[in-house]
Design a protein around this motif. Structure first.
Motif, PDB file in Angstrom:
ATOM      1  N   UNK A 106       0.826  -1.207   0.000  1.00 51.97           N
ATOM      2  CA  UNK A 106       0.000   0.000   0.000  1.00 51.97           C
ATOM      3  C   UNK A 106       0.863   1.261   0.000  1.00 51.97           C
ATOM      4  N   UNK A 107       1.979   1.227   0.704  1.00 51.35           N
ATOM      5  CA  UNK A 107       2.914   2.356   0.649  1.00 51.35           C
ATOM      6  C   UNK A 107       3.455   2.529  -0.772  1.00 51.35           C
ATOM      7  N   UNK A 108       3.816   1.414  -1.410  1.00 48.94           N
ATOM      8  CA  UNK A 108       4.300   1.482  -2.789  1.00 48.94           C
ATOM      9  C   UNK A 108       3.226   2.046  -3.719  1.00 48.94           C
ATOM     10  N   UNK A 109       1.957   1.791  -3.372  1.00 44.52           N
ATOM     11  CA  UNK A 109       0.851   2.280  -4.187  1.00 44.52           C
ATOM     12  C   UNK A 109       0.480   3.723  -3.935  1.00 44.52           C
ATOM     13  N   UNK A 110       1.101   4.360  -2.939  1.00 49.38           N
ATOM     14  CA  UNK A 110       0.853   5.784  -2.709  1.00 49.38           C
ATOM     15  C   UNK A 110       0.175   6.140  -1.408  1.00 49.38           C
ATOM     16  N   UNK A 111      -0.066   5.178  -0.520  1.00 52.28           N
ATOM     17  CA  UNK A 111      -0.669   5.499   0.777  1.00 52.28           C
ATOM     18  C   UNK A 111       0.317   6.308   1.618  1.00 52.28           C
ATOM     19  N   UNK A 112      -0.137   7.429   2.176  1.00 48.98           N
ATOM     20  CA  UNK A 112       0.756   8.308   2.934  1.00 48.98           C
ATOM     21  C   UNK A 112       0.729   8.022   4.428  1.00 48.98           C
ATOM     22  N   UNK A 113      -0.274   7.269   4.894  1.00 48.43           N
ATOM     23  CA  UNK A 113      -0.381   6.923   6.309  1.00 48.43           C
ATOM     24  C   UNK A 113      -1.393   5.786   6.435  1.00 48.43           C
ATOM     25  N   UNK A 114      -1.502   5.239   7.644  1.00 44.07           N
ATOM     26  CA  UNK A 114      -2.366   4.087   7.874  1.00 44.07           C
ATOM     27  C   UNK A 114      -3.214   4.319   9.121  1.00 44.07           C
ATOM     28  N   UNK A 115      -4.509   4.056   8.970  1.00 42.67           N
ATOM     29  CA  UNK A 115      -5.431   4.234  10.092  1.00 42.67           C
ATOM     30  C   UNK A 115      -6.661   3.374   9.847  1.00 42.67           C
ATOM     31  N   UNK A 116      -7.344   3.028  10.920  1.00 45.72           N
ATOM     32  CA  UNK A 116      -8.649   2.372  10.792  1.00 45.72           C
ATOM     33  C   UNK A 116      -9.791   3.337  11.047  1.00 45.72           C
ATOM     34  N   UNK A 117      -9.489   4.495  11.624  1.00 47.46           N
ATOM     35  CA  UNK A 117     -10.541   5.460  11.930  1.00 47.46           C
ATOM     36  C   UNK A 117     -11.307   5.113  13.180  1.00 47.46           C
ATOM     37  N   UNK A 118     -10.890   4.060  13.851  1.00 44.98           N
ATOM     38  CA  UNK A 118     -11.448   3.657  15.143  1.00 44.98           C
ATOM     39  C   UNK A 118     -10.363   2.857  15.845  1.00 44.98           C
ATOM     40  N   UNK A 119     -10.526   2.678  17.137  1.00 41.13           N
ATOM     41  CA  UNK A 119      -9.507   1.978  17.910  1.00 41.13           C
ATOM     42  C   UNK A 119      -9.443   0.503  17.507  1.00 41.13           C
ATOM     43  N   UNK A 120      -8.226  -0.038  17.407  1.00 38.52           N
ATOM     44  CA  UNK A 120      -8.032  -1.469  17.208  1.00 38.52           C
ATOM     45  C   UNK A 120      -8.148  -2.132  18.579  1.00 38.52           C
ATOM     46  N   UNK A 121      -9.209  -2.895  18.791  1.00 34.68           N
ATOM     47  CA  UNK A 121      -9.478  -3.420  20.130  1.00 34.68           C
ATOM     48  C   UNK A 121      -8.434  -4.422  20.601  1.00 34.68           C
ATOM     49  N   UNK A 122      -7.997  -5.286  19.705  1.00 27.73           N
ATOM     50  CA  UNK A 122      -7.043  -6.332  20.076  1.00 27.73           C
ATOM     51  C   UNK A 122      -5.649  -5.736  20.176  1.00 27.73           C
ATOM     52  N   UNK A 123      -5.148  -5.606  21.396  1.00 25.72           N
ATOM     53  CA  UNK A 123      -3.849  -4.967  21.611  1.00 25.72           C
ATOM     54  C   UNK A 123      -2.727  -5.746  20.962  1.00 25.72           C
ATOM     55  N   UNK A 124      -2.836  -7.062  20.916  1.00 28.56           N
ATOM     56  CA  UNK A 124      -1.788  -7.873  20.300  1.00 28.56           C
ATOM     57  C   UNK A 124      -1.719  -7.587  18.790  1.00 28.56           C
ATOM     58  N   UNK A 125      -2.876  -7.513  18.141  1.00 30.13           N
ATOM     59  CA  UNK A 125      -2.907  -7.203  16.712  1.00 30.13           C
ATOM     60  C   UNK A 125      -2.363  -5.802  16.468  1.00 30.13           C
ATOM     61  N   UNK A 126      -2.767  -4.857  17.310  1.00 28.28           N
ATOM     62  CA  UNK A 126      -2.319  -3.482  17.135  1.00 28.28           C
ATOM     63  C   UNK A 126      -0.810  -3.377  17.288  1.00 28.28           C
ATOM     64  N   UNK A 127      -0.250  -4.077  18.267  1.00 26.66           N
ATOM     65  CA  UNK A 127       1.200  -4.056  18.447  1.00 26.66           C
ATOM     66  C   UNK A 127       1.906  -4.641  17.228  1.00 26.66           C
ATOM     67  N   UNK A 128       1.342  -5.703  16.659  1.00 28.10           N
ATOM     68  CA  UNK A 128       1.937  -6.317  15.479  1.00 28.10           C
ATOM     69  C   UNK A 128       1.928  -5.320  14.306  1.00 28.10           C
TER      70      UNK A 128
END
Length: 450
Positions: free
Chosen positions: A166-188
Motif C-alpha cells: 500500500x505504501x508502494x501504491x501511494x498510501x501516505x499513512x495508515x489508520x482504521x478510523x477507530x480503535x483497534x481493540x485487540x492490543x496484540x494485533x495493534x502491536x503487530x
C-alpha cells in the motif's frame, strides 16, 4: 475613409497585441506575479506586505514591497490548507460525497490538499481499491488528494493489511478510523509499520467504554437522557497507544485529541522522545457539549463534544504548540441518517468549506496569531507527511489561498458545495472568507463578487 481604415487597423493591432500578451502569460513556464498582499508565513512566524512569483507550478520568489502583477487588494495570502482526515464517499457512498464535490468544497475553503480516510465501502485496504481511489481523484478533483489506507483488513482489527504494498501504491499513512481493540494485533501492526517507516494515525479511545455513547458524561448529558461516555476513555486509549509506541518505535499521530486529560499523557510521551504528534478537530476547538442541548444531530460527532473546560484546554494547547494539527474531519452524512433521534443518528459533520472561517474564530478571539494558526492548518500537516507544501518560499508548490479574515457572513448550509449539508455552523454568524485558491499555480476557485 483612409483615416477610418487606419483607426480600425490600430484597434485590430491593439487587440492582437493584447491577445498575444495573454497567450504569453498563459504559456507553460511563463511567470505569474501576485502582488499587494499581506503574506502569512507560518515558517518565519510573520505577516508582511509583498507578493509571490509563480513559475511552472512552484513559488519562484517571495518578495516584500510592491511590484507589477495581479493585485491582491491588500488581502491575506497564505499557503493552502493541508486537511488530514477527510472522508469522501467514493467508493460505496457517492450519494453522500464524490471527489468532484469534495474537491469543489475544498477549493472554496482554501484546502489545497485533502488527505483522505480509508473508511469507505469497501475500505481502502488493498492496492486495487487504492488505485481506484487515486484514478477517481485525479480525474475529478481540482485539489491534491493523498490517500490514507486501512491498518487492518476491512478495518475490523483482526488482520494486518499489506502495508508495504500500500505504501508502494501511494498510501501516505495508515489508520482504521477507530480503535483497534485487540492490543496484540495493534502491536503487530505498529511493529511492522515501524520497520517500514510508515506513519500510523490512531484514534485514541477505549472502544468498550465508548460503545453506544453519543455524549460526554456529566450533569448535562444526564439531564438530556443521552447515553454518555467519560472523558477518561480517551486518556485510557491514548495511554495504551503510547505504551505500544514506546515498545515499537513507530511514528504515531493521534488524530483527534478532545479532552484536557489526554494532554498530560501526550506531553510525557514527547518528553520521553517518542515520535508522537497530535491533532484536533475544528469542531472540538470551537463548540462544546452545550451545543447538543436541542438534540440537533448536526452536533453529533465522534468523539462527542466536550466541556468548555476541555475546549479551552485544547485551544491553549494549540497556542502552545502541544497540538500540532487542526483538521476539518469532514464526514458527510445524508439527510436520512441525520434526520433521526439524536441517539440513533449517524455521527459526523462536513467541514472542508467551513474549516477556515471556523478556525479564524480562534484568531479573532485573540487565542492565536495567523502564522501560528497556519502552522496547524498547513505547515505542520505537510511536515508530518513529508510534503513540500505549507510554506511560502522559493521551490514550494504554488498552493495558495487568498482570504479576507474580516468579512462577516451568515453561513447557509444550502450554499455549501458538498453533496451533504450536515454542518453544525448552519445559520451561524462567521467572519472570514476565501477569495481565491491556487493549486500548482492554477486558479481553482474565485469567489464571485456579491
Amino acid at each position: 475613409m483612409t483615416g477610418l481604415r487606419l483607426d480600425g487597423l490600430a484597434a485590430l493591432r491593439d487587440r492582437t497585441e493584447a491577445r498575444l500578451a495573454e497567450l504569453v502569460a498563459e504559456a507553460p513556464g511563463a511567470p505569474m506575479t501576485l502582488t499587494n498582499a499581506r503574506l502569512v508565513d507560518p515558517a518565519a512566524d510573520r505577516v508582511f506586505e509583498g507578493g509571490v512569483v509563480i513559475r511552472d507550478g512552484l513559488i519562484a520568489e517571495v518578495f516584500e514591497g510592491a511590484r507589477p502583477g495581479e493585485d491582491c487588494g491588500g488581502r491575506h495570502l497564505a499557503p493552502g490548507i493541508v486537511d488530514i482526515g477527510v472522508k469522501v464517499g467514493e467508493p460505496g457512498e457517492r450519494h453522500k460525497e464524490s471527489f468532484r464535490t469534495a474537491g469543489a468544497a475544498a477549493a472554496a475553503g482554501g484546502v489545497t490538499t485533502m488527505v483522505t480516510r480509508p473508511d469507505t465501502l469497501p475500505a481502502i485496504d488493498t492496492p486495487e481499491t487504492l488505485e481506484f481511489l487515486q484514478r477517481r481523484a485525479v480525474a475529478t478533483s481540482p485539489v491534491n488528494v493523498l490517500p490514507m489506507a486501512a491498518l487492518t483488513k476491512g478495518r475490523d482489527g483482526r488482520e494486518m493489511t499489506e502495508i508495504g504494498f500500500l505504501m508502494d501504491g501511494g498510501a501516505v499513512a495508515f489508520m482504521d478510523g477507530r480503535a483497534v481493540r485487540d492490543t496484540r494485533i495493534f502491536q503487530r501492526c505498529l511493529t511492522y509499520a515501524a520497520g517500514l517507516g510508515a506513519l500510523v494515525v490512531g484514534h485514541p479511545q477505549e472502544s468498550h467504554l465508548t460503545e453506544g455513547s453519543c455524549a460526554t458524561s456529566g450533569q448535562f448529558a444526564s439531564q438530556l437522557g443521552l447515553p454518555a461516555v467519560s472523558p477518561l476513555a480517551e486518556r485510557i486509549g491514548l495511554e495504551r497507544d503510547l505504551a505500544l509506541v514506546e515498545a515499537t518505535g513507530v511514528r504515531y499521530h493521534a488524530d483527534q485529541i478532545s479532552t484536557a486529560g489526554a494532554l498530560a499523557a501526550l506531553a510525557r510521551a514527547r518528553a520521553a522522545g517518542l515520535k508522537v504528534t497530535a491533532g484536533a478537530s475544528i469542531h472540538h476547538l470551537t463548540l462544546n457539549e452545550f451545543d447538543i442541548g436541542d438534540y440537533r444531530t448536526f452536533f453529533k460527532l465522534r468523539p462527542p463534544l466536550r466541556s468548555e473546560d476541555d475546549r479551552m484546554a485544547l485551544v491553549e494547547a494549540l497556542a502552545a504548540g502541544e497540538i500540532d494539527v487542526v483538521g476539518s474531519f469532514h464526514t458527510p452524512q445524508d439527510e436520512e441518517e441525520k434526520r433521526l433521534p439524536f441517539e440513533e443518528a449517524a455521527p459526523g459533520a462536513v467541514g472542508l468549506e467551513t474549516l477556515l472561517p471556523a478556525a479564524l474564530q480562534l484568531y479573532h478571539a485573540g487565542h492565536l496569531a495567523l502564522p501560528a494558526l497556519w502552522r496547524a492548518l498547513a505547515l505542520n500537516p505537510a511536515k508530518l507527511l513529508g510534503l513540500p507544501a505549507g510554506r511560502l518560499e522559493a521551490g514550494a508548490p504554488a498552493d495558495l489561498v487568498l482570504f479576507d479574515p474580516d468579512t462577516p457572513f451568515v453561513l447557509d448550509r444550502a450554499t455549501l458545495r458538498s453533496k451533504s449539508k450536515n454542518t453544525p455552523y448552519d445559520l451561524r454568524r462567521m467572519q472570514g472568507r476565501v477569495l481565491a485558491t491556487w493549486v500548482g499555480g492554477d486558479r481553482v476557485f474565485t469567489r464571485d463578487a456579491a
